[in-house]
Design a protein around this motif. Structure first.
Motif, short mmCIF file in Angstrom:
data_model
loop_
_atom_site.label_atom_id
_atom_site.label_comp_id
_atom_site.label_asym_id
_atom_site.label_seq_id
_atom_site.Cartn_x
_atom_site.Cartn_y
_atom_site.Cartn_z
N PHE A 69 95.17 88.50 -3.55
CA PHE A 69 96.41 87.96 -3.96
C PHE A 69 96.60 86.78 -4.51
CE2 PHE A 69 94.99 85.84 0.08
CZ PHE A 69 95.33 84.53 -0.26
N VAL A 70 97.71 86.74 -5.45
CA VAL A 70 97.83 85.59 -6.40
C VAL A 70 98.20 84.43 -5.38
CG1 VAL A 70 99.47 84.69 -8.02
CG2 VAL A 70 98.42 86.90 -8.16
N CYS A 71 97.49 83.18 -5.78
CA CYS A 71 98.01 81.99 -4.93
C CYS A 71 98.55 80.86 -5.84
CB CYS A 71 96.72 81.55 -4.45
SG CYS A 71 95.19 81.30 -5.32
N GLY A 72 98.43 81.08 -7.03
CA GLY A 72 99.41 80.07 -8.06
C GLY A 72 99.86 80.90 -9.22
N LEU A 73 101.20 80.65 -9.62
CA LEU A 73 101.78 80.99 -10.82
C LEU A 73 102.65 79.85 -11.35
CD1 LEU A 73 102.50 83.68 -12.19
CD2 LEU A 73 104.16 84.08 -10.76
N ASP A 74 102.58 79.96 -12.92
CA ASP A 74 103.39 78.94 -13.29
C ASP A 74 103.64 79.16 -14.92
OD1 ASP A 74 105.09 76.72 -13.46
OD2 ASP A 74 103.72 75.20 -13.22
N TRP A 75 104.94 78.74 -15.43
CA TRP A 75 105.13 78.88 -16.91
C TRP A 75 104.45 78.11 -17.81
CZ3 TRP A 75 107.32 83.29 -17.97
CH2 TRP A 75 108.25 83.91 -17.19
N THR B 131 106.72 79.51 -25.00
CA THR B 131 107.80 80.49 -24.41
C THR B 131 107.16 81.68 -24.00
OG1 THR B 131 109.32 79.61 -26.03
CG2 THR B 131 109.99 81.69 -24.70
N HIS B 132 107.38 81.72 -22.66
CA HIS B 132 107.02 83.29 -21.92
C HIS B 132 105.58 83.30 -21.53
CE1 HIS B 132 110.54 85.21 -24.14
NE2 HIS B 132 111.06 84.61 -23.15
N GLN B 133 104.62 82.31 -21.66
CA GLN B 133 103.49 82.44 -21.22
C GLN B 133 103.20 82.07 -19.93
OE1 GLN B 133 100.23 79.59 -23.06
NE2 GLN B 133 99.46 81.54 -23.99
N LEU B 134 102.51 82.82 -19.07
CA LEU B 134 102.28 82.46 -17.70
C LEU B 134 100.63 82.21 -17.34
CD1 LEU B 134 103.99 85.28 -15.86
CD2 LEU B 134 104.44 83.09 -15.82
N ALA B 135 100.44 81.33 -16.52
CA ALA B 135 99.16 81.19 -15.88
C ALA B 135 99.20 81.38 -14.43
CB ALA B 135 98.74 79.65 -16.00
N ASP B 136 98.06 82.22 -14.10
CA ASP B 136 98.03 82.47 -12.63
C ASP B 136 96.77 82.36 -12.34
OD1 ASP B 136 96.40 85.09 -12.84
OD2 ASP B 136 98.16 86.28 -13.29
N CYS B 137 96.40 82.25 -10.70
CA CYS B 137 95.04 82.31 -10.27
C CYS B 137 95.04 82.90 -8.98
CB CYS B 137 94.76 80.68 -10.01
SG CYS B 137 95.73 79.81 -8.96
N GLY B 138 94.22 83.62 -8.66
CA GLY B 138 94.04 84.33 -7.48
C GLY B 138 92.90 83.97 -6.41
N TRP B 139 93.04 84.50 -5.37
CA TRP B 139 92.26 84.37 -4.19
C TRP B 139 90.76 84.99 -4.58
CZ3 TRP B 139 92.74 81.03 -0.67
CH2 TRP B 139 91.72 80.98 0.59
N ASP B 140 90.63 85.88 -5.74
CA ASP B 140 89.49 86.23 -6.06
C ASP B 140 88.82 85.27 -7.00
OD1 ASP B 140 91.34 86.53 -8.22
OD2 ASP B 140 91.17 88.61 -8.31
N SER B 141 89.17 84.12 -7.17
CA SER B 141 88.56 83.00 -7.96
C SER B 141 88.85 83.40 -9.66
CB SER B 141 87.07 83.12 -7.91
OG SER B 141 86.96 82.67 -6.38
N THR C 270 100.88 86.21 -21.97
CA THR C 270 102.41 86.75 -22.16
C THR C 270 102.48 88.11 -21.79
OG1 THR C 270 102.60 85.03 -24.09
CG2 THR C 270 104.28 86.90 -23.62
N PRO C 271 103.34 88.09 -20.64
CA PRO C 271 103.42 89.75 -20.21
C PRO C 271 104.23 90.41 -21.07
CG PRO C 271 104.21 88.09 -18.48
CD PRO C 271 103.85 87.33 -19.72
N GLN C 272 103.67 91.71 -21.45
CA GLN C 272 104.24 92.60 -22.53
C GLN C 272 105.96 92.79 -22.24
OE1 GLN C 272 102.34 96.43 -22.11
NE2 GLN C 272 100.54 95.84 -23.17
N CYS C 273 106.31 92.72 -21.07
CA CYS C 273 107.80 93.04 -21.04
C CYS C 273 108.36 91.70 -21.28
CB CYS C 273 108.01 93.24 -19.46
SG CYS C 273 107.79 91.90 -18.32
N LEU C 274 107.87 90.50 -21.66
CA LEU C 274 108.53 89.24 -22.11
C LEU C 274 108.08 89.01 -23.49
CD1 LEU C 274 108.07 86.77 -19.03
CD2 LEU C 274 110.06 88.39 -19.71
N SER C 275 107.16 89.68 -24.14
CA SER C 275 106.83 89.68 -25.50
C SER C 275 107.58 90.61 -26.49
CB SER C 275 105.22 89.57 -25.88
OG SER C 275 104.96 91.03 -25.45
N GLY C 276 108.19 91.63 -25.92
CA GLY C 276 109.09 92.60 -26.78
C GLY C 276 108.11 93.82 -27.11
N GLU C 277 106.89 93.94 -26.62
CA GLU C 277 106.09 95.03 -26.84
C GLU C 277 105.94 96.19 -26.01
OE1 GLU C 277 102.07 93.62 -26.45
OE2 GLU C 277 102.48 91.92 -27.81
#
Length: 75
Positions: A38-44, A49-59, A65-72
């Motif tokens: 599971f994801v334990c951290g997520l932030d813009w 613009t539209h770039q995310l950073a995430d971290c998970g319990w899997d280290s 940038t998610p495809q759905c936000l980049s227009g691709e």
């Protein structure tokens, strides 16, 4: 546009999270499956613009940038 984006993640949700662009409809435009736990951290990124950073319990940590936000992703 960021005020119309919904991202859902929780400990019981695998793949770890889903992204909705509410301007494009009611179904998730993207399902993130980059983590094996599971994801334990997520932030813009406040500087890109539209770039995310995430971290998970899997280290793992990802910055992207998610495809759905980049227009691709065609809807």
């Amino acid at each position: 546009m960021l005020n119309k984006i919904l991202i859902v993640c929780n400990i019981l949700l695998l793949p770890p999270f889903r992204i909705w662009n509410l301007e494009r409809g009611e179904t998730a435009q993207e399902i993130n499956a980059q983590h094996t736990e599971f994801v334990c951290g997520l932030d813009w990124n406040p500087h890109r613009t539209h770039q995310l950073a995430d971290c998970g319990w899997d280290s793992l940590a990802n910055v992207y940038t998610p495809q759905c936000l980049s227009g691709e992703l065609a809807v």
